[in-house]
Structure formats: structure tokens, C-alpha cells
Scaffold this motif. Structure first.
Motif, PDB file in Angstrom:
ATOM      1  N   ASN A  73       0.853  -1.233   0.008  1.00  0.00           N
ATOM      2  CA  ASN A  73       0.039  -0.243  -0.184  1.00  0.00           C
ATOM      3  C   ASN A  73       0.882   1.281  -0.009  1.00  0.00           C
ATOM      4  N   ILE A  74       1.727   1.507  -0.891  1.00  0.00           N
ATOM      5  CA  ILE A  74       2.570   2.443  -0.925  1.00  0.00           C
ATOM      6  C   ILE A  74       2.328   3.290  -2.250  1.00  0.00           C
ATOM      7  N   GLU A  75       2.635   4.626  -2.145  1.00  0.00           N
ATOM      8  CA  GLU A  75       2.552   5.585  -3.358  1.00  0.00           C
ATOM      9  C   GLU A  75       3.781   6.271  -3.681  1.00  0.00           C
ATOM     10  N   VAL A  76       3.894   6.034  -4.869  1.00  0.00           N
ATOM     11  CA  VAL A  76       5.447   6.663  -5.359  1.00  0.00           C
ATOM     12  C   VAL A  76       5.281   7.549  -6.699  1.00  0.00           C
ATOM     13  N   THR A  77       5.845   8.384  -6.908  1.00  0.00           N
ATOM     14  CA  THR A  77       5.706   9.232  -8.286  1.00  0.00           C
ATOM     15  C   THR A  77       7.227   9.233  -8.781  1.00  0.00           C
ATOM     16  N   ALA A  78       7.224   8.757 -10.116  1.00  0.00           N
ATOM     17  CA  ALA A  78       8.616   8.579 -10.639  1.00  0.00           C
ATOM     18  C   ALA A  78       8.257   8.743 -12.147  1.00  0.00           C
ATOM     19  N   ARG A  79       9.436   8.763 -12.888  1.00  0.00           N
ATOM     20  CA  ARG A  79       9.403   8.716 -14.206  1.00  0.00           C
ATOM     21  C   ARG A  79       9.841   7.248 -14.915  1.00  0.00           C
ATOM     22  N   GLY A 100      10.392  -3.042 -16.429  1.00  0.00           N
ATOM     23  CA  GLY A 100      11.082  -1.799 -16.534  1.00  0.00           C
ATOM     24  C   GLY A 100      11.900  -1.203 -15.171  1.00  0.00           C
ATOM     25  N   THR A 101      12.005   0.047 -15.750  1.00  0.00           N
ATOM     26  CA  THR A 101      12.773   0.796 -14.523  1.00  0.00           C
ATOM     27  C   THR A 101      12.113   2.188 -14.273  1.00  0.00           C
ATOM     28  N   MET A 102      11.893   2.654 -13.357  1.00  0.00           N
ATOM     29  CA  MET A 102      11.467   3.970 -12.834  1.00  0.00           C
ATOM     30  C   MET A 102      12.571   4.519 -12.010  1.00  0.00           C
ATOM     31  N   VAL A 103      12.364   5.983 -12.081  1.00  0.00           N
ATOM     32  CA  VAL A 103      13.186   6.806 -11.534  1.00  0.00           C
ATOM     33  C   VAL A 103      12.823   8.280 -10.778  1.00  0.00           C
ATOM     34  N   ASP A 104      13.185   8.485  -9.695  1.00  0.00           N
ATOM     35  CA  ASP A 104      12.727   9.734  -9.063  1.00  0.00           C
ATOM     36  C   ASP A 104      14.292  10.468  -8.700  1.00  0.00           C
ATOM     37  N   GLU A 105      14.055  11.615  -7.916  1.00  0.00           N
ATOM     38  CA  GLU A 105      15.247  12.371  -7.704  1.00  0.00           C
ATOM     39  C   GLU A 105      16.064  11.664  -6.554  1.00  0.00           C
ATOM     40  N   THR A 106      15.582  10.372  -6.060  1.00  0.00           N
ATOM     41  CA  THR A 106      16.362   9.853  -5.008  1.00  0.00           C
ATOM     42  C   THR A 106      16.967   8.289  -5.558  1.00  0.00           C
ATOM     43  N   GLY A 107      16.575   7.792  -6.567  1.00  0.00           N
ATOM     44  CA  GLY A 107      17.242   6.450  -6.968  1.00  0.00           C
ATOM     45  C   GLY A 107      16.273   6.035  -8.063  1.00  0.00           C
ATOM     46  N   VAL A 149      -2.948   4.085 -11.622  1.00  0.00           N
ATOM     47  CA  VAL A 149      -1.820   4.896 -11.991  1.00  0.00           C
ATOM     48  C   VAL A 149      -2.115   6.054 -12.861  1.00  0.00           C
ATOM     49  N   GLU A 150      -1.799   7.184 -12.265  1.00  0.00           N
ATOM     50  CA  GLU A 150      -2.231   8.328 -12.873  1.00  0.00           C
ATOM     51  C   GLU A 150      -0.987   9.187 -13.227  1.00  0.00           C
ATOM     52  N   LYS A 151      -1.109   9.378 -14.657  1.00  0.00           N
ATOM     53  CA  LYS A 151      -0.258  10.131 -15.380  1.00  0.00           C
ATOM     54  C   LYS A 151      -0.185  11.512 -15.170  1.00  0.00           C
ATOM     55  N   LEU A 152       1.061  12.098 -14.722  1.00  0.00           N
ATOM     56  CA  LEU A 152       0.981  13.747 -14.543  1.00  0.00           C
ATOM     57  C   LEU A 152       2.061  14.373 -15.516  1.00  0.00           C
ATOM     58  N   ASP A 153       1.895  15.460 -15.450  1.00  0.00           N
ATOM     59  CA  ASP A 153       2.900  16.491 -16.151  1.00  0.00           C
ATOM     60  C   ASP A 153       4.165  16.219 -15.861  1.00  0.00           C
ATOM     61  N   SER A 154       5.053  16.202 -17.067  1.00  0.00           N
ATOM     62  CA  SER A 154       6.422  16.052 -17.046  1.00  0.00           C
ATOM     63  C   SER A 154       7.232  17.016 -16.086  1.00  0.00           C
ATOM     64  N   SER A 155       6.547  18.000 -15.546  1.00  0.00           N
ATOM     65  CA  SER A 155       7.271  19.043 -14.504  1.00  0.00           C
ATOM     66  C   SER A 155       6.998  18.669 -13.025  1.00  0.00           C
ATOM     67  N   ALA A 156       6.377  17.592 -13.196  1.00  0.00           N
ATOM     68  CA  ALA A 156       6.338  17.112 -11.595  1.00  0.00           C
ATOM     69  C   ALA A 156       7.320  16.459 -11.108  1.00  0.00           C
ATOM     70  N   LEU A 157       8.542  16.192 -11.624  1.00  0.00           N
ATOM     71  CA  LEU A 157       9.543  15.792 -11.151  1.00  0.00           C
ATOM     72  C   LEU A 157      10.911  16.629 -11.690  1.00  0.00           C
ATOM     73  N   GLU A 158      11.721  16.572 -10.794  1.00  0.00           N
ATOM     74  CA  GLU A 158      12.821  17.267 -11.301  1.00  0.00           C
ATOM     75  C   GLU A 158      13.571  16.482 -12.411  1.00  0.00           C
TER      76      GLU A 158
END
Length: 448
Positions: A73-79, A100-107, A149-158
Motif C-alpha cells: 500500500n505505497i504511493e510513488v511518483t516517478a518517471r 522496466g525501470t522507474m526513477v525519481d530524484e532519489t534513485g 496509475v495516474e499520468k502527471l505533467d512531466s514537470s512534476a519531477l525534477e
């Protein structure tokens, strides 16, 4: 409805919907407003309603670097950095999954989507009600029919390219899951490979890289003429992903690969290429190590060594011809040794296959059958191996991985050696003197 609580009401109803629970919106509004009126904190009020109507909790919002095995029951936001399809068999039926692989500003983390969410490379997504499981010794994000799964604007992540990429990192210091990797490597091996992806066949480049500290595998999802054997290349904005327990450099379309102005020559990599044994305390803090050499003494031969039986379908070790996956099967004999090796600075589990077992014990599978048959006990082979090997010094070469069963080296070569105590003591004194001489901020008077 109060505009302040409207988005929270929607969130509660969506979360309940993932469990198939439908509750009238007016009821949620009324009960949430009442809880807030009695000064119940907002998050606690939402959690209370989710528990009451759906027996579920609010998801834990996590960064990728914070994820641990078994979390639910986790929530992650990633590219999404890459995505491929794979057909697997589940309950005698073929099913297409998306890996596949997803990434955020931490890993970066591997993921498996058990449904087609229409994900594309480059998408920034918020995944709710996902979970983490161990796969090939590494934690992996999983989401499926009960996830959102919700698609966000690309600016949502650094953007990854905005990270500091100025200082190259040595291969020995690279960690699994690390994004935005900047390193300088020499190409040892390189070749093209055809694979099937979500969008059809694709050509990738795989190989082995080396620097003065280590060797590591690499995969480039975009062909580059710079990835040629002998070239020294500077890589920016790559990412690390574990493959079979070994950290692997991954290069995608956002990675730059260029000729390095400072070549890595033979003298720089001599220690790695000559397979000089490395102390265990130098490698056991890594996420994994590729093609390393170690040396130490056998302090324990583990149960399950000697003559074993494997499933003819999946190669798992089985007992009494019963495989936990395939049931009753016709087993086949094999040989292996599992033992603990200690070099004075650390310890790990070593696994030798049938060929290496024969090399150091002289026992073939046929001879092991004879020993077991004469004693009418399979453990007779294990006892004989324990008698032969306990206390011996061995030099090994292989891949080291970390997993739920600890640190393991699967050997590709082994030989029995003898440690020269005088030389080892001289090396230790030299290292201590060097450490003392170079201790930052420590004067000579502090050494004695």
C-alpha cells in the motif's frame, strides 16, 4: 460540499473503489465533516473512514530510495525510464506483463506492471496501492489491478539532467538504484543483442566495463559507436539497475556517451585485470561485485553440500523427487558445495558447482553415488567433503551478490592455496603505517 474537503472525499472514494467498495458520497462528506468538527486530524480522519468502509489504510507516500522489501500500500511518483513486455505462464495461462525501470530524484527501481496501464517511456506517473517484493535478490515495485496509475505533467519531477553530473564516480562506488550516474570507463567487452520490447524487436549493446577499482556489466538501450572494445568513454546521466544481483550500468536515450580525454591505460587497471585477491571488508559493503577474486579459509561446510537432486523442469533442489513448483518429478543428480569463507576481515558464503566440486575434491557425480550407495546415506558425501576441506585456504573468482540469504559468491574458478603468514603480516603493517601517516588532522605525536 466544502471546497476544502472535496479533494479528500474524492481520494477516499477512489481508494475504496480499488477494493470494489462503493459508498455514497454524501455519507463520506457527512462523516468526514463530523470527524473534523471534533478536531480529529485530517489524515487520521481519512484513515478512519477507509478502515471503516474498506478495511484499508491510506497509502504510504515514499521515495524510491526509501522502499524496502515487503512494503504494501505505497504511493510513488516517478518517471518511466524504460519499459518492456514479457510473456509469463501463470496457472497454465500465458500473460503479458510490463517490466522496466522507474526513477525519481532519489534513485531508480525495477518495476513490474501486471496490467497494461498504457505506460510509455518518459511518462511521469503516480502509482498508488503498489507493493514491493524481492526479485533476483533486489527489491522491485509491483502494481496491478488494485493499483491506481495516474499520468502527471512531466514537470512534476525534477529533470534528471539538472542534477550535479560534474564529478565522475568510480565503479566500485556505484550503488544499485543510483540515478544520474557520471563515470569514466574502459570498454572490455561489447556486442549487440536483439531483444523483444513492448514496441517490437530492439537492438541493444551489452558488455563489460572496467576502471581502476572494479569491473561491471553495462547495457546501452541506444547503440553508440563509442562503446567499442578498448575505448575509454565518459558517461553522464546513466542509471544503475541490478541484473541477477549484480549492479549494472544502464544507458538510455537521456544518457550521453563521449570519448574521454583521459584514457584508462593498462597500468590503471592492472590490479583488477590480474585478479589480485581483494579483502572481504572492501567488497561486502557493495551491493554486488562482478568477477572479483578473494582468498580465505573455510570455516564451515554447510548442509546441502555434496550429492543433491534437482528438478528436471526448473533446476530447483528437491527432496524425495518432490518439487514445490512442479510436484512429483523425475529428479536428476548434481553436485555442489556451500561453505563459509573467512579472510580475517569478513566472511561470506561460497557456492561451487559440480565441475569445481570435482576439481577440489576429486568427486564426480558417479563417484559420489558410489559413496552414498555404500553408506546408504546421501549425507556420507557431505561428511567426506567436510573432512577434506575444513580449514583449507582457497582463492576464488566469481560474482558476489547480496540477498535475503546473505552475501554469496558463486565461483567461476577455485584453487587451493597457502597463505604466506610473513608476507601477510608485512602487508598489514604497511597498511597500518600508511593509514597512520595519512590520518587527516593527526600529528606525528598522536601516533605513539
Amino acid at each position: 460540499m466544502d471546497e476544502k474537503i472535496a479533494p479528500h472525499v474524492d481520494e477516499i472514494i477512489r481508494a475504496l473503489g480499488t477494493t470494489g467498495t462503493t459508498v455514497n458520497q454524501a455519507i463520506i462528506i457527512e462523516e468526514l465533516a463530523r470527524l473534523l468538527e471534533f478536531k480529529v486530524p485530517l489524515q487520521e480522519a481519512k484513515r478512519s473512514l477507509l478502515k471503516k468502509y474498506g478495511d484499508i489504510d491510506l497509502p504510504s507516500v515514499k521515495k524510491l530510495s526509501e522502499l524496502g522489501a515487503g512494503e504494501r500500500n505505497i504511493e510513488v511518483t516517478a518517471r518511466i525510464l524504460e519499459i518492456n513486455t514479457k510473456v509469463v505462464g501463470i496457472k497454465d495461462q500465458e500473460r503479458t506483463i510490463f517490466m522496466g525501470t522507474m526513477v525519481d530524484e532519489t534513485g531508480a527501481r525495477s518495476f513490474t506492471a501486471w496490467e497494461d496501464f498504457g505506460l510509455e517511456k518518459g511518462d511521469v506517473v503516480k502509482v498508488t496501492n503498489a507493493y514491493v517484493r524481492m526479485w533476483q535478490g533486489m527489491s522491485e515495485i509491483n502494481f496491478g489491478a488494485r493499483s491506481k496509475v495516474e499520468k502527471l505533467d512531466s514537470s512534476a519531477l525534477e529533470p534528471l539532467l539538472s542534477k550535479n553530473l560534474e564529478r565522475p564516480v568510480l565503479l566500485a562506488d556505484l550503488k544499485e538504484g543510483e540515478p544520474a550516474v557520471h563515470t569514466v570507463i574502459r570498454i572490455m567487452e561489447s556486442g549487440q543483442q536483439e531483444i523483444n520490447t513492448k514496441n517490437g524487436p530492439r537492438t541493444i549493446v551489452t558488455g563489460i566495463a572496467v576502471d581502476s577499482t572494479a569491473k561491471l556489466p553495462f547495457t546501452s538501450w541506444v547503440p553508440s559507436h563509442e562503446l567499442t572494445v578498448g575505448n575509454t568513454v565518459e558517461i553522464k546521466n546513466a542509471y544503475m539497475r541490478s541484473w541477477q544481483g549484480i549492479p549494472t550500468i544502464n544507458m538510455g536515450e537521456f544518457t550521453s556517451v563521449s570519448h574521454s580525454e583521459t584514457p584508462i591505460d593498462d597500468s590503471d587497471i592492472a590490479g583488477v585485470m590480474d585478479h589480485v585477491p581483494i579483502r572481504l571488508d572492501k567488497i561486502t559493503d557493495r551491493d554486488g561485485a562482478f568477477d572479483v577474486s578473494i582468498e580465505g579459509n573455510i570455516i564451515s561446510v554447510r548442509p546441502g553440500s555434496g550429492l543433491i537432486t534437482r528438478c528436471s523442469e526448473c533446476n530447483r533442489v528437491i527432496q524425495k523427487n518432490i518439487c514445490r513448483v512442479h510436484g512429483l518429478v523425475e529428479g536428476r543428480n548434481d553436485m555442489r558445495i556451500k561453505y563459509i569463507l573467512d579472510d580475517g576481515t569478513g566472511a561470506l558464503t561460497v557456492v561451487l558447482d559440480a565441475d569445481l566440486t570435482r576439481k577440489i575434491t576429486g568427486y564426480s557425480i558417479e563417484k559420489a553415488r558410489e559413496v552414498a550407495g555404500a553408506d546408504m546415506n546421501l549425507s556420507a558425501v557431505e561428511e567426506e567433503i567436510r573432512r577434506k576441506l575444513m580449514g583449507l585456504t582457497m582463492r576464488l573468482r566469481g560474482n558476489m551478490t547480496k540477498g535475503e540469504y546473505g552475501i554469496t559468491l558463486v565461483a567461476s574458478n577455485v584453487e587451493v592455496t597457502e597463505i604466506n603468514p610473513a608476507a601477510a603480516a608485512a602487508d598489514l603493517v604497511k597498511e597500518i603505517e600508511g593509514a597512520g601517516h595519512h590520518s587527516p588532522g593527526q600529528g606525528d605525536s598522536d601516533l605513539w
